[in-house]
Design an enzyme around this catalytic site. Structure first.
Site, short mmCIF file in Angstrom:
data_model
loop_
_atom_site.label_atom_id
_atom_site.label_comp_id
_atom_site.label_asym_id
_atom_site.label_seq_id
_atom_site.Cartn_x
_atom_site.Cartn_y
_atom_site.Cartn_z
N LYS A 93 0.85 -1.19 0.00
CA LYS A 93 0.00 0.00 0.00
C LYS A 93 0.89 1.25 0.00
CE LYS A 93 -4.18 1.89 2.09
NZ LYS A 93 -5.18 1.79 3.17
N CYS A 191 -3.75 8.41 -7.64
CA CYS A 191 -4.85 8.28 -6.69
C CYS A 191 -5.87 9.39 -6.96
CB CYS A 191 -4.33 8.38 -5.26
SG CYS A 191 -5.63 8.18 -4.01
N LYS A 229 2.65 4.85 -12.12
CA LYS A 229 1.26 4.40 -12.18
C LYS A 229 0.38 5.54 -12.68
CE LYS A 229 -2.15 1.83 -9.45
NZ LYS A 229 -2.41 1.21 -8.12
#
Length: 427
Positions: A93, A191, A229
């Site tokens: 995480k 995110c 990402k």
């Protein structure tokens, strides 16, 4: 059929990467691009069953299935479970320097089922979360990374990192996670919720100038492979992906979750997930996002294929993977690895055994012996709409040119009588 196995060499001590990292302060020419890892190629005898192992940026994994960053990699206990069950790699995480600013709420998930709004029945096809990055102290996470690498020295552990727009903070975070012995870094530029005002996550991934600058800081410091990402919440996902690779990242991960509002309760008129009567947009995942993820991965792979040497870079596909067939689709579009996060939350860590078995079934069906035998095999079949029109017009023209039967009784001939008869039989 012989398969290829790639092994690291030349860097017995992790600190020996440092000299290479110094040379990468500026984006290197693509034709002479240095690497943070080296590898040799060896031929081996053919396998009795498909070989699922992959080598990505010099890192060997027993299979392409990777725990995606999120709850399934939130602490030592669950990451250990993932290794014990057989996952190819684990991405922990996301961590940052200051966990004190991370405060989660409950409930923080909402599900979308096939059927009427709010139905308690029906298959789960969508999943929304408003969960933030790790709320555990960085020191705790680092100790657990170190312990995992000590207990599983041959397994792959990847740190996911995210920081504010401060060069010194990024450099400190990279230095600290690398000291634990992690094998690679995935940078969370994607995110979709939480602290955008601090220029974290998607706030960087949507700003190409900002992303290019931050990638420069990261790649000048990092001594292990770096994956960027990507967020799907952008018009053209190839733009940030191109910049990430050009500034030194070894790989791209795509996609992170899609910004969403899961729904409104028709009983209470409040949005879901509902926290004290209120909510906030979150990240959408699960099988309903897979078509979108496939399109984004395809676009990135086509860009990488045309502008970069695909052998030097990697692509990790993410989005709604719950079966081996789902994974095969991402690999057919050029992905080296496939990440699973929500799938683990719904089905447990044992899901990897099902994924491996189903992927092997697919490979056996097509006589593929290795992942590389079919990686990217479907990419050539994507083209423009204009080209589709041209192809169809040409196909119609050719079909019309093939003579079927006789136009008139005068066309019968003695020499070709039997064939002419056959040309007019329907079965």
């Amino acid at each position: 059929m012989a398969s290829l196995h790639l092994s690291k060499f030349g860097h017995g001590n992790r600190n020996s990467f440092a000299d290479i990292a110094v040379t990468r302060r500026a984006a290197p020419p693509r034709s002479t691009r240095p690497t943070r890892v080296g590898f040799k190629v060896f031929a081996s005898d053919s396998q009795s069953e498909p070989d699922l192992s992959v080598c990505v940026n010099g890192i060997h994994m027993p299979n392409p299935f990777v725990i995606g960053s999120g709850p399934p990699g939130t602490n030592y206990t669950v990451m250990k479970r993932a290794f014990d069950e057989g996952w190819g790699a684990v991405i922990a995480k996301t961590v940052s320097l200051d966990a004190a600013k991370v405060i989660n709420v409950t409930p923080r998930y909402a599900r979308l089922r096939a059927g009427a709004n709010g139905s308690a029945k029906g298959q789960i096809i969508g999943w929304e979360n408003i969960e933030l990055i790790s709320d555990r102290p960085l020191e705790t996470m680092l100790k657990e990374f170190t312990q995992l690498k000590k207990e599983y020295p041959g397994r792959i552990l990847i740190a996911s990192i995210m920081e504010e727009y401060k060069k010194a903070d990024w450099e400190e975070l990279i230095d600290r996670v690398e000291q634990t012995g992690i094998d690679a870094i995935e940078v969370n530029f994607s995110c979709p919720h939480g602290m955008p005002e601090r220029k974290m996550g998607m706030a960087i991934g949507q700003d190409c100038a900002l992303l290019e600058e931050v990638c420069g800081w990261i790649n000048a410091k990092a001594t292990v492979p770096v994956w960027a990402k990507m967020t799907p919440n952008i018009t053209d996902i190839t733009m940030p992906a191109r910049l990430a690779l050009s500034t030194g990242c070894e790989g791209i991960s795509a996609i992170n979750t899609i910004q969403s509002v899961m729904g409104i309760s028709l009983d209470t008129l409040r949005p879901e997930p509902c926290v004290e009567g209120y909510s906030t947009p979150g990240g959408y995942s699960c099988k309903a996002v897979r078509p979108i993820a496939l399109a984004k991965v395809m676009s990135i792979a086509k860009m990488m294929e045309s502008e970069f040497n695909m052998k030097d870079y990697s692509l990790s596909g993410i989005g709604g993977v719950e079966t081996g067939g789902d994974a095969a689709e991402f690999i057919l579009l050029g992905a080296n690895t496939v990440q699973v996060c929500t799938g683990v939350m719904m089905h447990g860590y044992g899901l990897v055994k099902k994924l491996c078995a189903e992927l092997k079934d697919f490979m056996n069906k097509h006589n593929f012996k290795t992942i590389e035998d079919f990686r990217g095999a479907s990419l050539p079949y994507f083209t423009t709409h204009t080209d589709l029109v041209r192809r169809q017009q040409e196909a119609i023209r050719q079909r019309k040119a093939v003579k079927k039967g006789l136009d008139s009784d005068k066309d019968w001939t003695g020499d070709g009588f039997v064939k002419e008869t056959e040309s007019m039989v329907s079965n």
